[in-house]
Write a protein that holds these residues in place. Structure first.
Motif, PDB file in Angstrom:
ATOM      1  N   GLY A   1      31.441  -0.085  19.845  1.00  0.00           N
ATOM      2  CA  GLY A   1      31.471   1.367  19.976  1.00  0.00           C
ATOM      3  C   GLY A   1      32.346   1.823  21.121  1.00  0.00           C
ATOM      4  N   TRP A   2      32.195   1.172  22.274  1.00  0.00           N
ATOM      5  CA  TRP A   2      33.028   1.543  23.421  1.00  0.00           C
ATOM      6  C   TRP A   2      34.508   1.333  23.085  1.00  0.00           C
ATOM      7  N   SER A   3      34.832   0.176  22.519  1.00  0.00           N
ATOM      8  CA  SER A   3      36.225  -0.126  22.177  1.00  0.00           C
ATOM      9  C   SER A   3      36.770   0.886  21.176  1.00  0.00           C
TER      10      SER A   3
ATOM     11  N   VAL B   1      31.222  10.176  32.549  1.00  0.00           N
ATOM     12  CA  VAL B   1      31.102  10.273  31.104  1.00  0.00           C
ATOM     13  C   VAL B   1      32.486  10.526  30.509  1.00  0.00           C
ATOM     14  N   VAL B   2      32.871   9.682  29.570  1.00  0.00           N
ATOM     15  CA  VAL B   2      34.138   9.845  28.851  1.00  0.00           C
ATOM     16  C   VAL B   2      33.841   9.784  27.359  1.00  0.00           C
ATOM     17  N   LEU B   3      34.863  10.002  26.554  1.00  0.00           N
ATOM     18  CA  LEU B   3      34.680   9.985  25.103  1.00  0.00           C
ATOM     19  C   LEU B   3      34.058   8.670  24.637  1.00  0.00           C
ATOM     20  N   ALA B   4      34.512   7.563  25.200  1.00  0.00           N
ATOM     21  CA  ALA B   4      34.001   6.259  24.774  1.00  0.00           C
ATOM     22  C   ALA B   4      32.520   6.103  25.070  1.00  0.00           C
ATOM     23  N   THR B   5      31.989   6.833  26.050  1.00  0.00           N
ATOM     24  CA  THR B   5      30.565   6.771  26.345  1.00  0.00           C
ATOM     25  C   THR B   5      29.753   7.219  25.144  1.00  0.00           C
ATOM     26  N   VAL B   6      30.190   8.298  24.497  1.00  0.00           N
ATOM     27  CA  VAL B   6      29.456   8.818  23.340  1.00  0.00           C
ATOM     28  C   VAL B   6      29.616   7.871  22.153  1.00  0.00           C
ATOM     29  N   TRP B   7      30.817   7.362  21.931  1.00  0.00           N
ATOM     30  CA  TRP B   7      31.004   6.382  20.848  1.00  0.00           C
ATOM     31  C   TRP B   7      30.086   5.178  21.067  1.00  0.00           C
ATOM     32  N   ALA B   8      29.978   4.722  22.300  1.00  0.00           N
ATOM     33  CA  ALA B   8      29.119   3.573  22.593  1.00  0.00           C
ATOM     34  C   ALA B   8      27.655   3.897  22.308  1.00  0.00           C
TER      35      ALA B   8
ATOM     36  N   LEU C   1      26.539   5.904  20.155  1.00  0.00           N
ATOM     37  CA  LEU C   1      26.356   6.026  18.710  1.00  0.00           C
ATOM     38  C   LEU C   1      26.468   4.685  17.986  1.00  0.00           C
ATOM     39  N   ASP C   2      26.737   3.629  18.727  1.00  0.00           N
ATOM     40  CA  ASP C   2      26.988   2.316  18.121  1.00  0.00           C
ATOM     41  C   ASP C   2      25.688   1.543  17.894  1.00  0.00           C
TER      42      ASP C   2
ATOM     43  N   GLY D   1      31.525  -3.547  12.256  1.00  0.00           N
ATOM     44  CA  GLY D   1      32.783  -3.761  11.549  1.00  0.00           C
ATOM     45  C   GLY D   1      33.637  -2.507  11.472  1.00  0.00           C
ATOM     46  N   ARG D   2      32.971  -1.357  11.300  1.00  0.00           N
ATOM     47  CA  ARG D   2      33.696  -0.089  11.154  1.00  0.00           C
ATOM     48  C   ARG D   2      32.799   1.039  11.641  1.00  0.00           C
ATOM     49  N   ILE D   3      33.400   2.004  12.298  1.00  0.00           N
ATOM     50  CA  ILE D   3      32.648   3.173  12.731  1.00  0.00           C
ATOM     51  C   ILE D   3      33.548   4.404  12.668  1.00  0.00           C
ATOM     52  N   ALA D   4      32.986   5.489  12.160  1.00  0.00           N
ATOM     53  CA  ALA D   4      33.679   6.775  12.137  1.00  0.00           C
ATOM     54  C   ALA D   4      32.779   7.772  12.842  1.00  0.00           C
TER      55      ALA D   4
END
Length: 215
Positions: free
Chosen positions: A17-19, A134-141, A143-144, A161-164
Motif C-alpha cells: 500500500g505504501w509503495s 501524513v502524506v498521500l502514501a499514508t492513506v494508501w498504506a 487502506l492496504d 497484487g493490485r490496489i486502486a
C-alpha cells in the motif's frame, strides 16, 4: 522515487500500500488510480516512472499504473469503540506472516500499528492513529492491510497484487481514524477486497478495492 527501508512489508520489500501510494503520487491525475505490482517493490532503490510503468535501475518493471474505474461501494464505518474492540482480537497478534510490516506488524513500534480485527458480520475494523507526518502514501498504506486481514487466516498468507484507491482528504496528524475492510470474493488464489478510511468526524477520507494473492 525511493521506498525507504522502514516502509517495508514482507522482509526486504516495500509495503504494498505504501509503495502504491508513492507510485500513485508520482503518476498524478485527478481521479482514482490503479497500481498493479509486478514485483516486490525494492527498498532504498531509485525507481523511475516512465510510460505508466515503475522500473528499477536494471529496467525491470516493478509496477504498472492506470486510471481506475468505479471502485465499487465503500465499506460502512463503525464507531471508534467498536473498532478498538475488534482490534483487541487482531489475529496478527498471535500469528502474523510478516510481523515486521510497517502497517500491521506487531513488532514495529515505529509503524502505523493498524491491527484489524473481525466484526461479527465478517468485516474488519481498526483504529488508525495518523502519524506526525501524513502524506498521500499514508492513506494508501492504511487502506492496504485491513483488506488483507479480511482473508488472511492461520497458515494462509496473502500479499497485495493490485490496489486502486480514491483519496478525498488526508487525516490530520494525531487524528484517531477508523478503517474498515471486507472480503468481496475469492477466485482460486485471488481474493478481492474493499477498504474505507474515515476521519474522527465520520468523513470518508478514502476508499480502495484490491486483489490479494495467496502465497
Amino acid at each position: 522515487m525511493i521506498i525507504e527501508g522502514r516502509f517495508n512489508g514482507p522482509p526486504g520489500s516495500g509495503n504494498g500500500g505504501w509503495s502504491a501510494g508513492v507510485f500513485a503520487a508520482a503518476y498524478g491525475g485527478d481521479g482514482p488510480v490503479e497500481v498493479t505490482l509486478r514485483r516486490p517493490p525494492p527498498l532504498d532503490t531509485p525507481l523511475t516512472l516512465v510510460d505508466a510503468q515503475v522500473r528499477d535501475p536494471a529496467g525491470e518493471v516493478i509496477a504498472q499504473l492506470r486510471p481506475a474505474g468505479d471502485l465499487g461501494e465503500v465499506v460502512a464505518p463503525v464507531d471508534l469503540a467498536t473498532a478498538r474492540a475488534a482490534s483487541a482480537a487482531y489475529p496478527g497478534l498471535v500469528e502474523h506472516p510478516f510481523p515486521g510490516c510497517y502497517v500491521c506488524g506487531p513488532e514495529r513500534a515505529d509503524g502505523l500499528r493498524i491491527f484489524p480485527g473481525r466484526l461479527p458480520d465478517g468485516r474488519t475494523a481498526a483504529p488508525v492513529r495518523a502519524p506526525r507526518q501524513v502524506v498521500l502514501a499514508t492513506v494508501w498504506a492504511a487502506l492496504d492491510c485491513p483488506g488483507g486481514w479480511a482473508v488472511i487466516g492461520a497458515g494462509r498468507p496473502y500479499v497485495l497484487g493490485r490496489i486502486a484507491a480514491r483519496i478525498d482528504a488526508l487525516p490530520r496528524p494525531g487524528d484517531e481514524c477508523v478503517v474498515t475492510g471486507t472480503l468481496i470474493g475469492i477466485e482460486g488464489r485471488k481474493a478481492f477486497v474493499h477498504t474505507s478510511l474515515y476521519a474522527p468526524d465520520g468523513q470518508l477520507l478514502g476508499h480502495a478495492r484490491a486483489t490479494w494473492i495467496a502465497v
